[in-house]
Structures are given as C-alpha cells and as structure tokens.
Design an enzyme around this catalytic site. Structure first.
Site, PDB file in Angstrom:
ATOM      1  N   GLU A   1      -2.782 -87.730  -1.713  1.00  0.00           N
ATOM      2  CA  GLU A   1      -2.598 -88.322  -3.039  1.00  0.00           C
ATOM      3  C   GLU A   1      -2.035 -87.294  -4.011  1.00  0.00           C
ATOM      4  O   GLU A   1      -1.113 -87.587  -4.790  1.00  0.00           O
ATOM      5  CB  GLU A   1      -3.918 -88.876  -3.575  1.00  0.00           C
ATOM      6  CG  GLU A   1      -3.769 -89.513  -4.951  1.00  0.00           C
ATOM      7  CD  GLU A   1      -5.084 -89.876  -5.602  1.00  0.00           C
ATOM      8  OE1 GLU A   1      -5.185 -89.729  -6.829  1.00  0.00           O
ATOM      9  OE2 GLU A   1      -6.015 -90.302  -4.877  1.00  0.00           O
TER      10      GLU A   1
ATOM     11  N   CYS B   1     -10.404 -92.918 -11.892  1.00  0.00           N
ATOM     12  CA  CYS B   1     -10.607 -94.217 -11.253  1.00  0.00           C
ATOM     13  C   CYS B   1     -12.012 -94.736 -11.532  1.00  0.00           C
ATOM     14  O   CYS B   1     -13.001 -94.046 -11.285  1.00  0.00           O
ATOM     15  CB  CYS B   1     -10.379 -94.076  -9.748  1.00  0.00           C
ATOM     16  SG  CYS B   1     -10.787 -95.542  -8.797  1.00  0.00           S
TER      17      CYS B   1
END
Length: 470
Positions: free
Chosen positions: A234, A335
């Site tokens: 990521e 997140c």
C-alpha cells in the site's frame, strides 16, 4: 526505492506537475511521461489525470455489481461474512459464546472491513464475468492465506514479488488483471494500460483518498511524509503517486526528521538512514521546507495523529505560526475500519474492567503479513495480557495443545500447553482481511482442546442472504 544524491533547486523554483486535459487518453499520458527523464517525469506526470483517463478508456471496472451467485459462492468458500456459522450465532447473542468452562468474547468490531469484502467480491465477480480469459491479480488480493488460496484454486494467477521484482511477462493483451485492495503503483498501472488488458480495480476507497492527499501535496510543492512501512504494497503504491516523499515508520524516525528540520544534521547519515524510504534525488536540506502528512491506512491512529502533531509543532517552531499553512499540510486519511478494530481491543482489555469482565487471554486471527493485524496484537501484548496471533487454525495443534503464533513485531514462536485447565475467558478478534470462517475454525480447535468430546457448532438452517457489515 534507493536514493540518489543529485542536488535540487529550491522547492519554490520547481514547476507544478502539468495537468492533462480531460480529453487526453491514458496512452497519450504514457507517451508524454515516457518521453521525459525520470526527474522530469516525477515533476510532470499527473497520477490523478492518468487514473481518470483509465476510467474513461473502456477497459476498466472499479465497482462491484452485487452478483448473487458470486456472493453465494463466497459464502460456500468461507471467504465472506458468516451468516449461518458460529460467528453469526455469536453476533445474535451479544458477541459471547460459552461451551462448558470456556467463555469466548468476540470484539465489537472485528474481521472483514467494507473495502476488503468489496475486493474479494469483485474478484469473484470478475471470474464469472470473463469466462475463458486468463485472470491475474497484481499481488495477494488481501492479506489472508485462505482467501488467496481460493484465488489460486479458481485459476487466478497471483503475481507476487519473491525478492526479484514482479514478473508481468505472463500478462498478455486481452487478459483480465485485478488490482488488489491495497492498490497498485502507478508504474504497474501504466504497464497494464500498455498491455491493453481489462483492469478490475478493487483498490479500497480509503487508499485512494490517501493518493488524493499526496497528489494535493505534490501540486503545492510539499514533500509527502508518509507514516507507514516502506516495503508494504500500500505504501509503495501511495509513494508512486507522490512527487517527493519520505516514509517514516514510527515516532522515533519522525523525531529524527523533526530534529533535522530544526537543527540540521549530517546529510549523508540522513540519506543512508532513509535510503529505502525516500524519492529519487531526495535532499533533506531542501525537501523538508514544505511537508504534508499522509499515512498507510492500517497504521495505529494515535501514532499517526501524534506524528502529525510533531510535524506541525516543528514547522511552527521553524517558520512561525503565521506561515504554518505554507509549510505544513494535513488531511484525515485514517481508515475508520482500522481504528474501530483497535478501539474494540482497547475496550476488551481496559484496566478499569470489573474482575468478572477481564480476559484471561486474547486470540488475534489474521495474515502474518497483515499490518493492521499486527497492531491488534500489539495492544494486548503491551498490556502484558497473554495474546496469540495466528494466521489460521493450522497454527493450533489439538493433540499436543501447542500453538505457533506471531508476536506484534515479527517473531514467530511456539508455545506448549497454551490453553490451561479450568475455567477460561478468551477474547478474540481478527484483522480487516480476515473472513469469519477463519475465526470459526480457530475456535473449533480451541473447544476441541478444552473438550475432546466437542463435536462442533451446527450451522443455522436459514437462507443465505448477504450479512450486514460489522
């Protein structure tokens, strides 16, 4: 991502990346980018415009279609939410299950997040939508061994980096290529566009939000300071969308950077320390004048927030509060799902809990290469609560009462007689890439160790609608 030592002009003198017109195709963007030097490409290539061009190109899908057959197959394969098994039944009983002298408490937030479920669903839908075509995924679809094994059993080729880079030679024109939940680097997307493949983009929208943050920072000539692990896919993808970046893993590395900003330091030492975590040509004496914060979405929220405060305070000390906005940018890209799972473990392990509510141990289920799962393990570990991180039920030997488990910072260990005799209260949670079936299989082995006569938990006899997100 090795560093070069090439000097750079001041940040103010750098041109902004040239934005593409809306009519510019992905192929035109590629031609324009490839005609420049690496240095010029970093300054001019507009990743956001390239992604928009991909969307308009006709060979790009980025949303699930809610195909009922694909969802049913996910249920049958145990890679979706449980609607009939033990976890589903625990949800109906306040997230608690008791079998004889064992009490299991399931975290209020655990397991599959929306973005991960979406990625797996889109992979299953792609398998059905493109019959007869070769399917690839540019990395593990998510960090869960059972799910990735299912991908292989469905003849979806996983292009993994085994230490010598990824081999895209097997990808041919007309193939279908799935981008995983973590996303793919802009270089990989460009290559795939050149190959004229069908792209199924399952990138989590939260990851895309981080990409937008670093893009905004690049447009304002700010260096992206990315809180993450430089080798994590990521973070690799996020860095590829930044013009200039520095990746810091923790608060200690962040403090080193802040000290350098305020006091200066040994430039060669800085470049050596971050040689794998900086953009090409990075110059700490120039590139730390303007910074913006970004993050790998699975890092601990409190650490990211603390890191951001450190950078903010440092730039304020260096340039004064009146000029802070010219030298520091921040956008909330943490997140929610990651934070909710962390908060649930903090709640389960809180010191102020009554004696009857305290846990004897924690079990954390998730892939051993899962960053967000490692942080779930870290919470009870730091509190001194016995905690066992396993990536599947195969880590538990029922006959010998032995468990192979991982510590938060990477050490793989074996513990014998890990389940004691007598009453036991166990907390259990799982990382955001972990399907419910993995928890059910782990608990099945726990119950069989504590009760050799245990015959399993019968699934509910109900229809199989898609379970609500938890």
């Amino acid at each position: 991502m090795p560093s070069g030592l090439q000097a750079r002009p001041s940040r103010q003198a750098q041109p902004r990346p040239v934005a593409a017109t809306t009519a510019e195709s992905a192929e035109q963007l590629l031609e324009r980018a490839s005609s420049t030097s690496v240095r010029e490409e970093k300054q001019r290539f507009d990743g956001r415009a390239f992604r928009r061009a991909l969307v308009k190109g006709g060979n790009y899908v980025r949303n699930p279609i809610q195909d009922a057959e694909s969802l049913a197959l996910m249920e049958a394969h145990g890679v979706g939410y449980s609607t009939t098994g033990l976890v589903a039944q625990m949800r109906e009983q306040g997230n608690v299950w008791r079998h004889k002298d064992v009490t299991v408490k399931l975290a209020q937030a655990y397991g599959y997040c929306w973005g991960v479920e979406r990625a797996v669903q889109m992979a299953y839908e792609a398998k059905k939508a493109y019959p007869g075509r070769m399917l690839h995924v540019t990395n593990e679809i998510i960090h869960n061994p059972a799910v990735n094994q299912r991908m292989k059993e469905m003849d979806i080729n996983i292009i993994e980096d085994k230490g010598q880079g990824k081999d895209f030679g097997v990808v041919k024109e007309g193939d279908v290529v799935i981008l995983p939940a973590f996303g793919a680097s802009v270089q990989e997307m460009k290559l795939l566009s050149e190959r004229k493949v069908q792209i199924v983009d399952t990138t989590c929208p939260w990851v895309s939000k981080v990409w937008n943050a670093v893009d905004n920072q690049a447009r304002k000539n700010h260096t992206s300071v990315i809180h993450g692990k430089y080798s994590h896919e990521e973070t690799i993808a996020t860095a590829s969308f930044a013009t200039t970046y520095l990746i810091v893993r923790d608060l200690a590395e962040a403090q080193y950077v802040c000290d350098y900003i305020l006091k200066g330091g040994d430039r060669a030492e800085f470049l050596e320390k971050f040689k794998n975590a900086i953009s090409q040509g990075f110059d700490p004496d120039l590139d730390l004048e303007r910074v913006g914060l970004a993050n790998q979405t699975t890092m601990l929220r409190d650490e990211t927030l603390a890191l951001g405060k450190m950078l903010e305070k440092t730039m304020m000390q260096k340039y004064g509060p009146g000029d802070l906005s010219q030298h520091y940018m921040v956008m909330d890209t943490i997140c929610d799902a990651t934070q909710e799972r962390q908060d649930a473990v903090y709640q389960m392990t809180a010191d102020e809990l009554a004696a009857e509510d305290k846990l004897d141990m924690m079990i954390v289920v998730g892939g051993f290469n899962s960053s967000n799962t490692s942080h779930l393990q870290e919470i009870p570990e730091l509190k001194g609560l016995p905690s066992y991180w396993v990536n599947s039920a195969a880590c538990i030997d029922v006959d010998s009462n032995k468990i192979t488990h991982k510590l938060a910072h990477g050490e793989l260990v074996e513990t014998e007689k890990w389940l004691p005799h007598g009453p036991l209260t166990i907390g259990i949670t799982s990382g955001a890439s972990t399907p419910d079936r993995s928890l059910e299989d782990v608990l099945d082995r726990v119950f069989r160790i504590k009760d050799p006569a245990f015959a399993g938990v019968a699934p509910k006899q109900v229809a199989l609608p898609k379970a609500p997100a938890h």
